[in-house]
Each structure stands twice: as C-alpha cells, then as structure tokens.
Write a protein that holds these residues in place. Structure first.
Motif, PDB file in Angstrom:
ATOM      1  N   MET A   1      46.384  44.285  31.551  1.00 45.91           N
ATOM      2  CA  MET A   1      46.760  43.716  30.257  1.00 45.91           C
ATOM      3  C   MET A   1      46.980  42.207  30.342  1.00 45.91           C
ATOM      4  N   CYS A   2      47.601  41.736  31.417  1.00 44.23           N
ATOM      5  CA  CYS A   2      47.805  40.283  31.566  1.00 44.23           C
ATOM      6  C   CYS A   2      46.460  39.568  31.614  1.00 44.23           C
ATOM      7  N   GLU A   3      45.534  40.108  32.377  1.00 46.34           N
ATOM      8  CA  GLU A   3      44.209  39.501  32.491  1.00 46.34           C
ATOM      9  C   GLU A   3      43.442  39.607  31.166  1.00 46.34           C
ATOM     10  N   TYR A   4      43.568  40.744  30.514  1.00 43.81           N
ATOM     11  CA  TYR A   4      42.883  40.954  29.227  1.00 43.81           C
ATOM     12  C   TYR A   4      43.411  39.968  28.180  1.00 43.81           C
ATOM     13  N   LEU A   5      44.727  39.815  28.131  1.00 41.03           N
ATOM     14  CA  LEU A   5      45.332  38.893  27.167  1.00 41.03           C
ATOM     15  C   LEU A   5      44.974  37.444  27.482  1.00 41.03           C
ATOM     16  N   ALA A   6      44.607  37.182  28.744  1.00 44.66           N
ATOM     17  CA  ALA A   6      44.178  35.841  29.149  1.00 44.66           C
ATOM     18  C   ALA A   6      42.698  35.610  28.843  1.00 44.66           C
ATOM     19  N   GLY A   7      42.029  36.634  28.285  1.00 45.22           N
ATOM     20  CA  GLY A   7      40.653  36.460  27.845  1.00 45.22           C
ATOM     21  C   GLY A   7      39.570  37.063  28.732  1.00 45.22           C
ATOM     22  N   LYS A   8      39.964  37.767  29.775  1.00 43.65           N
ATOM     23  CA  LYS A   8      38.951  38.365  30.651  1.00 43.65           C
ATOM     24  C   LYS A   8      38.441  39.684  30.080  1.00 43.65           C
ATOM     25  N   LYS A   9      37.207  40.019  30.403  1.00 45.29           N
ATOM     26  CA  LYS A   9      36.569  41.265  29.951  1.00 45.29           C
ATOM     27  C   LYS A   9      37.023  42.428  30.834  1.00 45.29           C
ATOM     28  N   PRO A  10      37.138  43.637  30.260  1.00 47.02           N
ATOM     29  CA  PRO A  10      37.595  44.798  31.031  1.00 47.02           C
ATOM     30  C   PRO A  10      36.824  45.042  32.328  1.00 47.02           C
ATOM     31  N   THR A  11      35.504  44.999  32.279  1.00 43.58           N
ATOM     32  CA  THR A  11      34.717  45.250  33.491  1.00 43.58           C
ATOM     33  C   THR A  11      34.988  44.192  34.550  1.00 43.58           C
ATOM     34  N   GLU A  12      35.146  42.966  34.120  1.00 42.73           N
ATOM     35  CA  GLU A  12      35.453  41.856  35.036  1.00 42.73           C
ATOM     36  C   GLU A  12      36.804  42.096  35.729  1.00 42.73           C
ATOM     37  N   ILE A  13      37.778  42.587  34.980  1.00 47.33           N
ATOM     38  CA  ILE A  13      39.115  42.851  35.527  1.00 47.33           C
ATOM     39  C   ILE A  13      39.041  43.971  36.566  1.00 47.33           C
TER      40      ILE A  13
END
Length: 95
Positions: free
Chosen positions: A40-52
């Motif tokens: 969620m932190c990475e997603y909220l920072a703008g990263k794509k799910p697959t990338e995370i």
C-alpha cells in the motif's frame, strides 16, 4: 468466472521462501501484514501492482496477473475501509 491458475509444487516451495509469504498452497497465497503495508505504501507512492510484487521478490508470471489484480483490489478496499492501517497513518493520527 475466470479461475486462477493452480500453483504447482515447485512454485509453492519458491513462494514460501519469500519472507513476505506466510503460507501458500495450490490455490491460495497468504501474504504477511508487512507485505500488505509495503504494498500500500508503494502503491500510494504511484507504483504499479506488478512492479511492487516484482521488487518484493515475487515472479509475477508465476503468481499470475489476475491474482495480483485481486490482491491489490482487496488491499486497497481494506485500506479505504480503515481495516488495513499503515504505520504512517498511525503516526499522523498521533501527531
């Protein structure tokens, strides 16, 4: 309905080596609370799910796009409902 791919024994063994996996089976992966928060932190920072997932040591081809999509949707829904609380949110609330 679209069935998720069933994980084979080798994939299950590989998944369980990842510190973000609590357990896995042929049709289910249980992720740690730490990974959900990290996601969620990475997603909220703008990263794509697959990338995370990839950056966290998961092979997106092995997990499958549908499984990543569903986990992402589930965790976003939990976050919006307040049932997946991030450490940064707790710190803001206590400040």
């Amino acid at each position: 309905t679209c069935a998720l791919p069933i994980l084979i024994k080798e994939a299950i063994t590989e998944l369980e080596r990842n510190p973000y996996v609590i357990r896995s089976g042929p049709d289910r992966i249980t992720y740690s609370r730490e990974f959900k928060h990290h996601f969620m932190c990475e997603y909220l920072a703008g990263k794509k799910p697959t990338e995370i997932f990839r950056a966290a040591g998961f092979d997106p081809r092995m997990i499958g796009a549908k499984r990543i999509e569903r986990a992402s949707a589930r965790w976003r829904k939990e976050y919006e409902a307040g049932t997946l609380v991030l450490e940064s949110d707790t710190l803001k609330k206590n400040a």
